[in-house]
Design a protein around this motif. Structure first.
Motif, PDB file in Angstrom:
ATOM      1  N   ALA A   1       0.827  -1.206   0.000  1.00 16.23           N
ATOM      2  CA  ALA A   1       0.000   0.000   0.000  1.00 16.23           C
ATOM      3  C   ALA A   1       0.864   1.260   0.000  1.00 16.23           C
ATOM      4  O   ALA A   1       0.582   2.220  -0.725  1.00 16.23           O
TER       5      ALA A   1
ATOM      6  N   GLU B   1       2.424   1.698  -3.508  1.00 18.60           N
ATOM      7  CA  GLU B   1       1.420   2.195  -4.458  1.00 18.60           C
ATOM      8  C   GLU B   1       1.126   3.674  -4.221  1.00 18.60           C
ATOM      9  O   GLU B   1       1.058   4.464  -5.155  1.00 18.60           O
ATOM     10  N   THR B   2       0.949   4.034  -2.955  1.00 15.65           N
ATOM     11  CA  THR B   2       0.596   5.407  -2.607  1.00 15.65           C
ATOM     12  C   THR B   2       1.763   6.347  -2.892  1.00 15.65           C
ATOM     13  O   THR B   2       1.557   7.462  -3.394  1.00 15.65           O
TER      14      THR B   2
ATOM     15  N   ILE C   1      -5.591   8.154   0.371  1.00 12.90           N
ATOM     16  CA  ILE C   1      -5.267   7.137  -0.636  1.00 12.90           C
ATOM     17  C   ILE C   1      -4.556   5.963   0.026  1.00 12.90           C
ATOM     18  O   ILE C   1      -4.842   4.804  -0.282  1.00 12.90           O
ATOM     19  N   TYR C   2      -3.637   6.262   0.950  1.00 11.16           N
ATOM     20  CA  TYR C   2      -2.927   5.181   1.650  1.00 11.16           C
ATOM     21  C   TYR C   2      -3.924   4.303   2.409  1.00 11.16           C
ATOM     22  O   TYR C   2      -3.849   3.076   2.347  1.00 11.16           O
TER      23      TYR C   2
ATOM     24  N   ASN D   1      -5.734   2.179  -0.143  1.00 14.37           N
ATOM     25  CA  ASN D   1      -4.858   1.123  -0.660  1.00 14.37           C
ATOM     26  C   ASN D   1      -4.583   0.043   0.379  1.00 14.37           C
ATOM     27  O   ASN D   1      -4.550  -1.136   0.057  1.00 14.37           O
TER      28      ASN D   1
ATOM     29  N   GLU E   1      -7.585  -2.225   0.703  1.00 14.09           N
ATOM     30  CA  GLU E   1      -7.656  -3.114  -0.455  1.00 14.09           C
ATOM     31  C   GLU E   1      -6.595  -4.218  -0.371  1.00 14.09           C
ATOM     32  O   GLU E   1      -6.877  -5.383  -0.656  1.00 14.09           O
ATOM     33  N   GLN E   2      -5.382  -3.853   0.007  1.00 16.73           N
ATOM     34  CA  GLN E   2      -4.304  -4.842   0.085  1.00 16.73           C
ATOM     35  C   GLN E   2      -4.559  -5.874   1.174  1.00 16.73           C
ATOM     36  O   GLN E   2      -4.256  -7.051   1.008  1.00 16.73           O
TER      37      GLN E   2
ATOM     38  N   LYS F   1     -13.254   1.188  -6.081  1.00 23.48           N
ATOM     39  CA  LYS F   1     -12.027   1.911  -5.734  1.00 23.48           C
ATOM     40  C   LYS F   1     -11.897   3.163  -6.593  1.00 23.48           C
ATOM     41  O   LYS F   1     -11.546   4.235  -6.088  1.00 23.48           O
TER      42      LYS F   1
ATOM     43  N   ILE G   1     -11.524   6.943  -5.265  1.00 21.15           N
ATOM     44  CA  ILE G   1     -10.348   7.740  -5.630  1.00 21.15           C
ATOM     45  C   ILE G   1     -10.785   9.018  -6.333  1.00 21.15           C
ATOM     46  O   ILE G   1     -10.198  10.081  -6.121  1.00 21.15           O
TER      47      ILE G   1
ATOM     48  N   TRP H   1      -4.432  10.076 -13.535  1.00 24.87           N
ATOM     49  CA  TRP H   1      -4.356   8.734 -12.941  1.00 24.87           C
ATOM     50  C   TRP H   1      -4.968   7.698 -13.889  1.00 24.87           C
ATOM     51  O   TRP H   1      -4.419   6.620 -14.077  1.00 24.87           O
TER      52      TRP H   1
END
Length: 160
Positions: free
Chosen positions: A42, A45-46, A63-64, A67, A70-71, A121, A125, A137
């Motif tokens: 995460a 990705e962030t 966002i973190y 993520n 989700e992870q 997601k 976002i 993005w």
């Protein structure tokens, strides 16, 4: 005579050098890779999004968090989906006959589930990013999807 022997020895040593170097590279590649955690993935990705989209600190945190959530789901799903070893009396892949029809529908269900998760997601976002950031993005995501089509979860033409 001694100089000829030294020259021959030097040639043999130089000829064997690439073999020694490739053996060392193979040893390095067999070393265990870093074990990834949901937090590390995460963060990576962030951080990448922050670099590409110039996220604010507030956006970064949101966002973190997204993520990471989700992870964690993805990691737990991977752990739950690990198949047990095949029975000892039958070699792996030698079951004979076709796979159960239920297996195909399970795959389709999982693919649909994944598409819904991606769409959800994207929606979240979109609320966090500015219009310009979101467009950038999506453009980056399209480029990555074009480079790695087999990794793409979404169907072609489905932008959520």
């Amino acid at each position: 005579m001694k100089t000829n022997f030294k020259i021959a020895w030097l040639i043999a040593l130089l000829a064997g050098m690439p073999l020694l170097l490739s053996a060392q590279e193979k040893d390095r590649s067999s070393l265990p890779r870093e074990v990834l955690s949901p937090e590390k993935v995460a963060k990576r990705e962030t951080d990448e999004m922050k670099k590409q989209l110039q996220l604010t600190e507030k956006q970064y945190k949101k966002i973190y968090k997204l993520n990471l959530k989700e992870q964690k789901k993805r990691f737990s799903a991977m752990q739950n989906s690990e198949r047990p070893n095949p029975p000892m009396d039958r070699p792996h892949g030698m079951g004979g006959g076709r796979p159960d029809r239920g297996e195909n529908s399970q795959r389709e269900d999982k693919a649909e589930e994944m598409q819904e998760a991606v769409a959800a997601k994207q929606k979240k976002i979109k609320k966090i990013l500015t219009t310009e950031q979101y467009e950038k993005w999506q453009e980056i995501g399209t480029r990555q999807k074009d480079r790695h089509p087999q990794r793409s979860v979404m169907k072609e033409g489905d932008n959520g």
